[in-house]
Design a protein around this motif. Structure first.
Motif, mmCIF file in Angstrom:
data_model
loop_
_atom_site.group_PDB
_atom_site.id
_atom_site.type_symbol
_atom_site.label_atom_id
_atom_site.label_comp_id
_atom_site.label_asym_id
_atom_site.label_seq_id
_atom_site.Cartn_x
_atom_site.Cartn_y
_atom_site.Cartn_z
ATOM 1 N N VAL A 37 51.624 18.297 32.737
ATOM 2 C CA VAL A 37 50.799 17.752 33.822
ATOM 3 C C VAL A 37 50.920 16.231 33.938
ATOM 4 C CG1 VAL A 37 48.412 17.327 34.530
ATOM 5 C CG2 VAL A 37 49.134 19.630 33.920
ATOM 6 N N PHE A 38 50.882 15.538 32.805
ATOM 7 C CA PHE A 38 50.897 14.072 32.817
ATOM 8 C C PHE A 38 52.269 13.494 32.478
ATOM 9 C CE2 PHE A 38 46.368 15.044 31.977
ATOM 10 C CZ PHE A 38 45.810 14.369 33.059
ATOM 11 N N LYS A 39 53.312 14.228 32.800
ATOM 12 C CA LYS A 39 54.678 13.781 32.508
ATOM 13 C C LYS A 39 54.966 12.412 33.125
ATOM 14 C CE LYS A 39 59.518 15.044 33.375
ATOM 15 N NZ LYS A 39 59.834 13.955 34.335
ATOM 16 N N GLU A 40 54.704 12.269 34.406
ATOM 17 C CA GLU A 40 55.020 11.018 35.102
ATOM 18 C C GLU A 40 54.220 9.852 34.531
ATOM 19 O OE1 GLU A 40 54.617 11.384 39.294
ATOM 20 O OE2 GLU A 40 56.192 12.909 39.478
ATOM 21 N N ILE A 202 36.397 28.742 34.361
ATOM 22 C CA ILE A 202 37.741 28.316 34.773
ATOM 23 C C ILE A 202 38.495 29.419 35.513
ATOM 24 C CG2 ILE A 202 37.929 26.640 32.908
ATOM 25 C CD1 ILE A 202 40.070 29.742 32.711
ATOM 26 N N SER A 203 37.832 30.557 35.719
ATOM 27 C CA SER A 203 38.522 31.705 36.312
ATOM 28 C C SER A 203 39.103 31.399 37.692
ATOM 29 C CB SER A 203 37.580 32.914 36.399
ATOM 30 O OG SER A 203 36.425 32.597 37.163
ATOM 31 N N SER A 204 38.331 30.697 38.545
ATOM 32 C CA SER A 204 38.826 30.409 39.893
ATOM 33 C C SER A 204 40.037 29.494 39.845
ATOM 34 C CB SER A 204 37.709 29.772 40.735
ATOM 35 O OG SER A 204 37.210 28.607 40.118
ATOM 36 N N PHE A 205 39.969 28.451 38.982
ATOM 37 C CA PHE A 205 41.106 27.544 38.838
ATOM 38 C C PHE A 205 42.279 28.251 38.164
ATOM 39 C CE2 PHE A 205 37.421 24.662 38.900
ATOM 40 C CZ PHE A 205 37.781 23.839 39.967
ATOM 41 N N GLY A 206 41.968 29.109 37.188
ATOM 42 C CA GLY A 206 43.022 29.861 36.516
ATOM 43 C C GLY A 206 43.759 30.782 37.469
ATOM 44 N N ASN A 334 52.392 24.215 47.275
ATOM 45 C CA ASN A 334 52.298 25.086 46.114
ATOM 46 C C ASN A 334 52.526 24.366 44.788
ATOM 47 O OD1 ASN A 334 52.132 28.128 45.350
ATOM 48 N ND2 ASN A 334 53.875 27.360 44.174
ATOM 49 N N TYR A 335 53.628 23.621 44.676
ATOM 50 C CA TYR A 335 53.928 22.941 43.400
ATOM 51 C C TYR A 335 52.907 21.854 43.105
ATOM 52 C CZ TYR A 335 56.254 20.161 39.835
ATOM 53 O OH TYR A 335 56.530 19.466 38.678
ATOM 54 N N ASP A 336 52.522 21.075 44.123
ATOM 55 C CA ASP A 336 51.537 20.014 43.915
ATOM 56 C C ASP A 336 50.197 20.589 43.474
ATOM 57 O OD1 ASP A 336 53.269 17.914 44.634
ATOM 58 O OD2 ASP A 336 52.906 18.257 46.749
ATOM 59 N N ILE A 337 49.843 21.764 43.992
ATOM 60 C CA ILE A 337 48.616 22.434 43.562
ATOM 61 C C ILE A 337 48.770 22.922 42.123
ATOM 62 C CG2 ILE A 337 47.122 24.444 43.917
ATOM 63 C CD1 ILE A 337 47.733 24.219 46.909
ATOM 64 N N HIS A 338 49.940 23.459 41.808
ATOM 65 C CA HIS A 338 50.175 24.043 40.486
ATOM 66 C C HIS A 338 50.000 23.023 39.367
ATOM 67 C CE1 HIS A 338 51.672 27.157 37.816
ATOM 68 N NE2 HIS A 338 52.523 26.295 37.286
ATOM 69 N N ILE A 339 50.434 21.784 39.599
ATOM 70 C CA ILE A 339 50.319 20.766 38.553
ATOM 71 C C ILE A 339 49.108 19.860 38.762
ATOM 72 C CG2 ILE A 339 52.801 20.763 38.161
ATOM 73 C CD1 ILE A 339 52.910 18.059 39.623
ATOM 74 N N GLY A 340 48.301 20.136 39.787
ATOM 75 C CA GLY A 340 47.094 19.358 40.026
ATOM 76 C C GLY A 340 47.312 18.053 40.759
ATOM 77 N N ALA A 341 48.568 17.732 41.107
ATOM 78 C CA ALA A 341 48.865 16.454 41.767
ATOM 79 C C ALA A 341 48.211 16.340 43.133
ATOM 80 C CB ALA A 341 50.385 16.277 41.895
ATOM 81 N N ILE A 342 47.899 17.475 43.751
ATOM 82 C CA ILE A 342 47.306 17.469 45.087
ATOM 83 C C ILE A 342 45.958 16.741 45.086
ATOM 84 C CG2 ILE A 342 46.017 19.634 44.850
ATOM 85 C CD1 ILE A 342 48.093 18.630 47.915
ATOM 86 N N GLY A 343 45.297 16.691 43.934
ATOM 87 C CA GLY A 343 43.998 16.022 43.826
ATOM 88 C C GLY A 343 44.057 14.687 43.122
ATOM 89 N N GLY A 344 45.259 14.096 43.032
ATOM 90 C CA GLY A 344 45.392 12.813 42.353
ATOM 91 C C GLY A 344 45.163 12.950 40.855
ATOM 92 N N ILE A 345 44.716 11.882 40.224
ATOM 93 C CA ILE A 345 44.504 11.909 38.772
ATOM 94 C C ILE A 345 43.381 12.874 38.398
ATOM 95 C CG2 ILE A 345 42.858 9.999 38.728
ATOM 96 C CD1 ILE A 345 45.646 10.701 36.156
ATOM 97 N N GLY A 347 42.681 15.685 39.975
ATOM 98 C CA GLY A 347 43.272 17.023 40.043
ATOM 99 C C GLY A 347 44.103 17.330 38.820
ATOM 100 N N LYS A 348 44.813 16.326 38.303
ATOM 101 C CA LYS A 348 45.629 16.541 37.106
ATOM 102 C C LYS A 348 44.755 16.769 35.873
ATOM 103 C CE LYS A 348 49.973 14.370 38.389
ATOM 104 N NZ LYS A 348 51.087 13.531 37.917
ATOM 105 N N ILE A 349 43.634 16.065 35.806
ATOM 106 C CA ILE A 349 42.708 16.269 34.680
ATOM 107 C C ILE A 349 42.157 17.693 34.714
ATOM 108 C CG2 ILE A 349 40.459 15.603 33.733
ATOM 109 C CD1 ILE A 349 41.095 12.725 34.624
ATOM 110 N N ILE A 350 41.810 18.165 35.918
ATOM 111 C CA ILE A 350 41.307 19.540 36.059
ATOM 112 C C ILE A 350 42.379 20.539 35.640
ATOM 113 C CG2 ILE A 350 40.586 21.290 37.727
ATOM 114 C CD1 ILE A 350 39.194 19.054 39.297
ATOM 115 N N ALA A 351 43.622 20.326 36.118
ATOM 116 C CA ALA A 351 44.717 21.225 35.764
ATOM 117 C C ALA A 351 44.952 21.226 34.253
ATOM 118 C CB ALA A 351 45.989 20.814 36.492
ATOM 119 N N PHE A 352 44.845 20.065 33.624
ATOM 120 C CA PHE A 352 45.020 19.957 32.171
ATOM 121 C C PHE A 352 43.954 20.760 31.434
ATOM 122 C CE2 PHE A 352 43.779 17.916 28.195
ATOM 123 C CZ PHE A 352 44.981 17.890 27.497
ATOM 124 N N LEU A 353 42.688 20.553 31.811
ATOM 125 C CA LEU A 353 41.590 21.237 31.123
ATOM 126 C C LEU A 353 41.634 22.747 31.349
ATOM 127 C CD1 LEU A 353 38.664 18.736 31.878
ATOM 128 C CD2 LEU A 353 39.893 19.056 29.716
#
Length: 391
Positions: A37-40, A202-206, A334-345, A347-353
């Motif tokens: 998620v935080f590669k970049e 986390i079911s909805s996000f999962g 799709n890809y931006d949603i998958h890694i959380g990038a669609i929501g900025g930092i 969104g990425k924190i949510i995707a990580f958790l």
């Protein structure tokens, strides 16, 4: 009532079997997803090679960049050339899928063509992480299938888990929504709460992560998702043919050298431009215009006749973003949603958790199964009074 109880038992059995079958895969895919998620952001701490001293002159032409890059990595296919800001190095991406994936980048000074650095995307920490996420470090033909079908089954696991989570009566609602622990709470109860309560939140996000993963993993899933969203275009990535063909000495006709300077004037706020050289004498030239740093969904995909530079329309969803419909945007996101990038930092924190908690669910689930399967039978307590055994 009996029918409802039998239904619950059946769903619980399916939940257990699928959970035990895919548990290890879900754990590994989720953990590697967390790390990706935080590669970049992580790479930005050591990416000095991506920057150069800005000069008051034009970048080298695309044909010259191609010539220089092919001297660094000869006999390999160039996927594209990324032109960034005036202070950024040019990245030449080499990619081949067969017989094995070859994925490397060469960074060059955009003003002089001087070599800066060569990166192998298949090696290093994140190369290792990506291989694990996509194919469990197994051969692609085997590992990618295992991952794909495990993620598909994880969708079923999440849905069945929601059904099992639903409280039987109002008294149990509090226990299913909040941790009610004290000094006397046993670890089995804590483990059950971790599995059910965290799983619920986390079911909805999962489901979103698993769904977007399936869109990338299965062509049939991709097409169904697009059509179900109301899409009416061709969802494939289509590079149209050039409308004019010059048979004699076609390869010396480098009209695409003019594209980047022209597009920079037209797209002054663009973050970068990625030019793809024509694959043969008939295909068009593709330029991907990145309108937002770190995002892919709102890119403009432009196609030009390689001999006249006349812009060519594509029937695909991958064209200009302003022409994209609702379904087109959903798939492109799709890809931006998958890694959380669609929501900025955020969104990425949510995707990580969410990925981290998804990784914990197979562990707590296996402990639940083990605790019930091999439940210890408490020994009977005896008291001895006048040599008589009293229970």
């Amino acid at each position: 009532m009996k029918k409802k109880k039998n239904t619950r038992k059946t769903i619980l059995k399916i939940h257990k079997i699928l959970g035990l079958t895919t548990g290890l895969v879900v754990f590994l895919v989720s953990i590697t997803g967390c790390l990706w998620v935080f590669k970049e952001e992580i790479e930005s701490f050591y990416d000095d090679y991506k920057y150069v001293i800005q000069q008051d002159q034009q970048f080298l032409s695309a044909s010259k960049i191609k010539e220089v890059a092919e001297q660094v990595i000869p006999n390999r296919t160039i996927h594209g050339v990324v032109y960034g800001k005036p202070y950024e190095a040019i990245e030449v991406v080499f990619y081949e899928a067969e017989p094995e994936i070859f994925y490397q980048s060469v960074f060059l000074n955009p003003y002089t063509g001087n070599f800066i650095k060569q990166i192998d995307h298949n090696s290093g920490f994140f190369g290792f992480v990506l291989k694990g996420h996509l194919r469990l470090w197994l051969p692609d033909a085997i590992g990618s299938r295992i991952v794909s079908y495990s993620v598909l089954l994880f969708l079923v696991i999440l849905v069945s888990g929601l059904f099992l989570w639903w409280p039987k009566n109002k008294k149990n609602w509090k226990q299913r929504l909040a941790f009610d622990w004290n000094g006397k709470t046993r670890w089995k109860r804590k483990n059950f709460d971790l599995h059910t309560i965290l799983g619920f939140y986390i079911s909805s996000f999962g489901l979103i992560l698993a769904f977007t993963g399936c869109v990338m993993a299965f062509n049939w899933f991709y097409f169904i998702a697009y059509k179900a969203s109301g899409g009416n275009k061709d969802p494939r990535f289509i590079i149209p043919e050039s409308e004019h063909v010059v048979v004699s000495d076609a390869k010396s006709n480098y009209q695409y050298d003019q594209l980047i300077p022209l597009l920079k004037k037209q797209y002054q706020d663009a973050d970068s431009f990625e030019l793809h050289y024509p694959e043969n004498d008939t295909t068009s030239v593709l330029v991907e215009v990145s309108n937002s740093k770190g995002l892919y969904y709102n890119m403009d995909y432009l196609f030009f006749d390689q001999y006249t530079l006349q812009e060519i329309e594509t029937p695909s969803i991958y064209g200009k973003y302003k022409d994209a419909g609702f379904a087109d945007k959903v798939i492109r996101m799709n890809y931006d949603i998958h890694i959380g990038a669609i929501g900025g930092i955020a969104g990425k924190i949510i995707a990580f958790l969410v990925s981290l908690i998804c990784a914990s669910l197979p562990i707590s689930g296996i402990l639940l199964w083990y605790g019930k399967k091999y439940k210890k039978v408490s020994k009977p307590q005896f008291r001895y009074i006048n040599e008589k055994i009293i229970h």
